[in-house]
Every structure is written in C-alpha cells, then in structure tokens.
Motif scaffolding. Structure first.
Motif, PDB file in Angstrom:
ATOM      1  N   HIS A   1       0.795  -1.268  -0.013  1.00  0.00           N
ATOM      2  CA  HIS A   1      -0.049  -0.003  -0.189  1.00  0.00           C
ATOM      3  C   HIS A   1       0.981   1.101  -0.038  1.00  0.00           C
ATOM      4  CE1 HIS A   1      -3.249  -2.463   1.944  1.00  0.00           C
ATOM      5  NE2 HIS A   1      -3.026  -2.938   0.585  1.00  0.00           N
TER       6      HIS A   1
ATOM      7  N   TYR B   1      -8.076  -2.674 -12.118  1.00  0.00           N
ATOM      8  CA  TYR B   1      -9.329  -3.240 -11.549  1.00  0.00           C
ATOM      9  C   TYR B   1     -10.086  -2.169 -10.824  1.00  0.00           C
ATOM     10  CZ  TYR B   1     -11.627  -6.516  -8.326  1.00  0.00           C
ATOM     11  OH  TYR B   1     -12.785  -7.271  -7.707  1.00  0.00           O
ATOM     12  N   ASP B   2     -11.222  -1.948 -11.267  1.00  0.00           N
ATOM     13  CA  ASP B   2     -11.962  -0.589 -10.563  1.00  0.00           C
ATOM     14  C   ASP B   2     -13.181  -1.333  -9.974  1.00  0.00           C
ATOM     15  OD1 ASP B   2     -13.702  -1.935 -12.626  1.00  0.00           O
ATOM     16  OD2 ASP B   2     -13.916  -0.241 -14.100  1.00  0.00           O
TER      17      ASP B   2
ATOM     18  N   PHE C   1     -13.316  -2.376  -6.549  1.00  0.00           N
ATOM     19  CA  PHE C   1     -12.966  -2.330  -4.965  1.00  0.00           C
ATOM     20  C   PHE C   1     -14.144  -2.883  -4.062  1.00  0.00           C
ATOM     21  CE2 PHE C   1     -12.401  -0.620  -0.652  1.00  0.00           C
ATOM     22  CZ  PHE C   1     -11.077  -1.689  -0.427  1.00  0.00           C
TER      23      PHE C   1
ATOM     24  N   LEU D   1      -5.208  -1.448  -8.788  1.00  0.00           N
ATOM     25  CA  LEU D   1      -6.460  -1.682  -8.068  1.00  0.00           C
ATOM     26  C   LEU D   1      -7.139  -0.428  -7.518  1.00  0.00           C
ATOM     27  CD1 LEU D   1      -4.154  -4.029  -7.639  1.00  0.00           C
ATOM     28  CD2 LEU D   1      -5.590  -4.911  -5.872  1.00  0.00           C
ATOM     29  N   LYS D   2      -8.087  -0.151  -7.975  1.00  0.00           N
ATOM     30  CA  LYS D   2      -8.768   0.904  -7.672  1.00  0.00           C
ATOM     31  C   LYS D   2      -9.091   1.312  -6.098  1.00  0.00           C
ATOM     32  CE  LYS D   2     -12.935   4.048  -8.957  1.00  0.00           C
ATOM     33  NZ  LYS D   2     -14.125   3.874  -9.738  1.00  0.00           N
ATOM     34  N   ASN D   3      -8.658   2.439  -5.590  1.00  0.00           N
ATOM     35  CA  ASN D   3      -8.965   2.615  -4.056  1.00  0.00           C
ATOM     36  C   ASN D   3      -7.962   1.675  -3.356  1.00  0.00           C
ATOM     37  OD1 ASN D   3     -11.907   3.007  -5.385  1.00  0.00           O
ATOM     38  ND2 ASN D   3     -10.921   4.650  -4.466  1.00  0.00           N
ATOM     39  N   HIS D   4      -7.101   0.949  -3.701  1.00  0.00           N
ATOM     40  CA  HIS D   4      -6.169   0.165  -3.184  1.00  0.00           C
ATOM     41  C   HIS D   4      -4.641   0.126  -3.306  1.00  0.00           C
ATOM     42  CE1 HIS D   4      -5.871  -4.583  -2.039  1.00  0.00           C
ATOM     43  NE2 HIS D   4      -4.973  -3.889  -1.439  1.00  0.00           N
TER      44      HIS D   4
ATOM     45  N   GLU E   1     -12.852 -12.988  -5.739  1.00  0.00           N
ATOM     46  CA  GLU E   1     -12.314 -11.395  -6.001  1.00  0.00           C
ATOM     47  C   GLU E   1     -11.008 -11.847  -6.671  1.00  0.00           C
ATOM     48  OE1 GLU E   1     -11.915  -6.873  -4.651  1.00  0.00           O
ATOM     49  OE2 GLU E   1     -13.232  -8.424  -3.118  1.00  0.00           O
TER      50      GLU E   1
ATOM     51  N   LYS F   1      -1.201   4.032  -4.189  1.00  0.00           N
ATOM     52  CA  LYS F   1      -2.752   4.001  -3.711  1.00  0.00           C
ATOM     53  C   LYS F   1      -3.744   5.302  -3.812  1.00  0.00           C
ATOM     54  CE  LYS F   1      -1.568   5.027   1.280  1.00  0.00           C
ATOM     55  NZ  LYS F   1      -1.434   4.129   2.588  1.00  0.00           N
TER      56      LYS F   1
ATOM     57  N   SER G   1      -4.339   5.259  -7.419  1.00  0.00           N
ATOM     58  CA  SER G   1      -5.367   4.203  -7.796  1.00  0.00           C
ATOM     59  C   SER G   1      -6.784   4.727  -7.614  1.00  0.00           C
ATOM     60  CB  SER G   1      -5.291   3.067  -6.930  1.00  0.00           C
ATOM     61  OG  SER G   1      -5.555   3.167  -5.633  1.00  0.00           O
ATOM     62  N   THR G   2      -7.053   5.823  -6.871  1.00  0.00           N
ATOM     63  CA  THR G   2      -8.396   6.498  -6.739  1.00  0.00           C
ATOM     64  C   THR G   2      -8.927   6.816  -8.027  1.00  0.00           C
ATOM     65  OG1 THR G   2      -7.455   8.640  -6.098  1.00  0.00           O
ATOM     66  CG2 THR G   2      -7.724   7.071  -4.188  1.00  0.00           C
TER      67      THR G   2
END
Length: 307
Positions: A163, A194-195, A197, A223-226, A206, A168, A171-172
C-alpha cells in the motif's frame, strides 16, 4: 549467514546478447594511449587486453542454490521497500514461486516488519492456503491475491503488492498511467486496472476477478482505491516494476497537480514512440538489470537479510 549466491550476471566470454547489443557499449577501442602518471607502458598494454564484462542473468547448477538465491533476492526486496517507506503495518506482501515445486510459493509472515525480514523468515504455502514450511501465520488477503495470480499465470515467478503512498493515491482515479515520460513507457499497454474495489480481499472470487483484470500477459495492475500490483518472470523484475510504477504514479500525480487542466493538459508521448520505448524499457531483461544496483546497495547496507 548464507553468503549471497555470486551475482555473476557478467561474463567476459561469449557473444553479447541481443539485449546487450541494443542497450550497452561493449566494444574495446583500438586507440593506444598511456595515462601519464597513472600507468606504465606495460600496464597500458595490459589494460587494452582486459576482456569487457558482458551482463547476463545468473544460471544455476542445482535447485537448492537457485532457491537460496531467489529467497535472498526476495528478502532484499522487502528491505528495499521498507527503506523506501512502502511498508504499512501488516499490509503488503511479496511472493516467490518455488523453483522445484511450482505449485508452492514463499511469502512473508503475517505482521513481520519488512525491514527485519530475512530469507530464512519466509513461509512456504500451497494453493489451498496450508503452510508447508515455516512456523508463522500468513496474511489471508496476501494468500488470496497471490494464489490467484500464481495459479492463473504460469509465467509469473514473483508478485509484489504493498500500500505505497503514490500507488494507492493514483489508484483512486481508476485509470491507467499515461505515457508522459520515458519511464512510464515501460508500462505502455502492459498494465490493467481493477475498478471494482470490494474491501479487503478475502474470497477467491475476487482474487479471480483481479487476475482477469490483469490479463494473461500484463506486468502490472492498478487496483482502484487500493494500490498497485506487479509481477515478473524473476524476483528482480517484479520488484523493479513495483519501484518504477510507484515512481511513475508519483510523477503523474505531480504533473497533473501542476497542470491547470489536470491530466488533459499533459503532453503525451506518441503511441509509436511509446511502443518503441516500451520494447526496451519494458523488457524483462531490462527489469532484471534495473534491480541489480539496488540489490547490491541493500545487501551491503543490510547483509543480515541474506540469512
């Protein structure tokens, strides 16, 4: 302490690889000189005949030596990520496919600080989630994500996910990196997003969706939001792609913040040039080579990681 397997990624014998011929100067000059005050005439003649070392990947005579080397590289990678500040509590993990048993992989123990990890601390697990070697627990999210990657992608020897701050944050946006620099071209058409989350990754479904988003050949996934995830055919390559992608995320965030029109105001490298650049900077051998200076640095600073 186990000594590092000789990092003999160089040799003075043989013909340069196509990669070396494309990326390095390797021919000895025919010019005859004497460096006054630095060498004698005899020393100058001898220097003219010293073979040029040609870079190459290390090879192994037995699986034990290969395993030791790969685990040492992975442990050194954890130390690097800690040095860069990319550890975060119990989050983050790297895995290594065992060279003898490809259905098993080595992973960091749950809750162990990246900056303390040694090669001997790594835990061996199978695809059911059971511990084969080691006496510590393993992060379940790490298992779910990495098991899916190793199961679906036989070409993946190592996978890296932490993270990290800029990964991260970028990724948002839920979108790919743009070809705004030479470095970012390494990921041109070779990373996915990957959108969807859905919280901490605990279920295999997953994990499979993550793999589907990455695709059969890509080297990285946002990885979106990740955060970000990178893979490679060697430990070296996978770790370098993570370092490079994190820095590319940082670069694009800074560029977008400085642009009055955000990402729409950025000057992009053309598709043709980006594709040509990716063939060099995005090559597996380039990823491998780029990791070597960092590996040499960290094992000199923190040699106990090899234990």
């Amino acid at each position: 302490m186990s000594p590092p397997v000789t990092n003999a990624e160089s040799s003075s014998q043989g013909t340069p690889s196509a990669h070396t011929q494309r990326t390095a100067i390797f021919l000895r000059s025919s010019r005859k000189i004497i460096l006054t005050g630095s060498e004698t005439e005899e020393e100058a003649k001898a220097a003219e005949n010293v073979p040029i070392k040609l870079p190459k990947q290390i090879t192994f005579d037995d699986v034990h030596t290969q395993r030791v080397h790969m685990k040492q590289k992975l442990a050194a990678g954890f130390r690097l990520l800690a040095k860069f500040g990319w550890d975060e509590g119990v989050a983050g993990h790297m895995t290594l496919r065992d060279p003898e048993y490809p259905d098993l992989f080595w992973v960091n123990a749950f809750g162990q600080y990246f900056g303390h990890i040694k090669a001997s601390d790594l835990v061996l697990v199978d695809h059911s989630g059971a511990i084969v070697r080691g006496n510590r627990t393993v992060n379940k999210a790490a298992f779910v994500i990495h098991e899916a990657v190793h199961r679906a992608r036989s070409d993946v020897i190592c996978a890296v996910h932490t993270h990290s701050m800029y990964g991260k944050t970028f990724s948002t946006f839920g979108r790919k990196l743009l070809p705004i620099s030479q470095d970012s071209c390494a990921f041109y058409n070779t990373h996915g997003v990957y959108d969807d989350f859905g919280g901490i990754v605990y279920d295999k479904e997953e994990g499979q969706r993550l793999v589907n988003a990455m695709g059969p050949t890509n080297k990285a996934l946002i990885l979106k939001n990740h955060g970000i995830l990178t893979v490679g055919k060697t430990v070296d390559e996978a770790i370098w792609w993570f370092v490079c992608m994190e820095r590319c995320c940082q670069s694009q965030l800074l560029a977008e913040a400085a642009s009055p029109d955000g990402y729409k105001g950025l000057s992009l490298i053309s598709d043709q040039v980006a594709e040509q650049t990716a063939k060099v900077l995005g090559d597996s051998l380039t990823g491998y080579a780029m990791f070597q200076p960092m590996y040499e640095m960290i094992i000199k600073e923190q040699p106990d990681c090899l234990e």
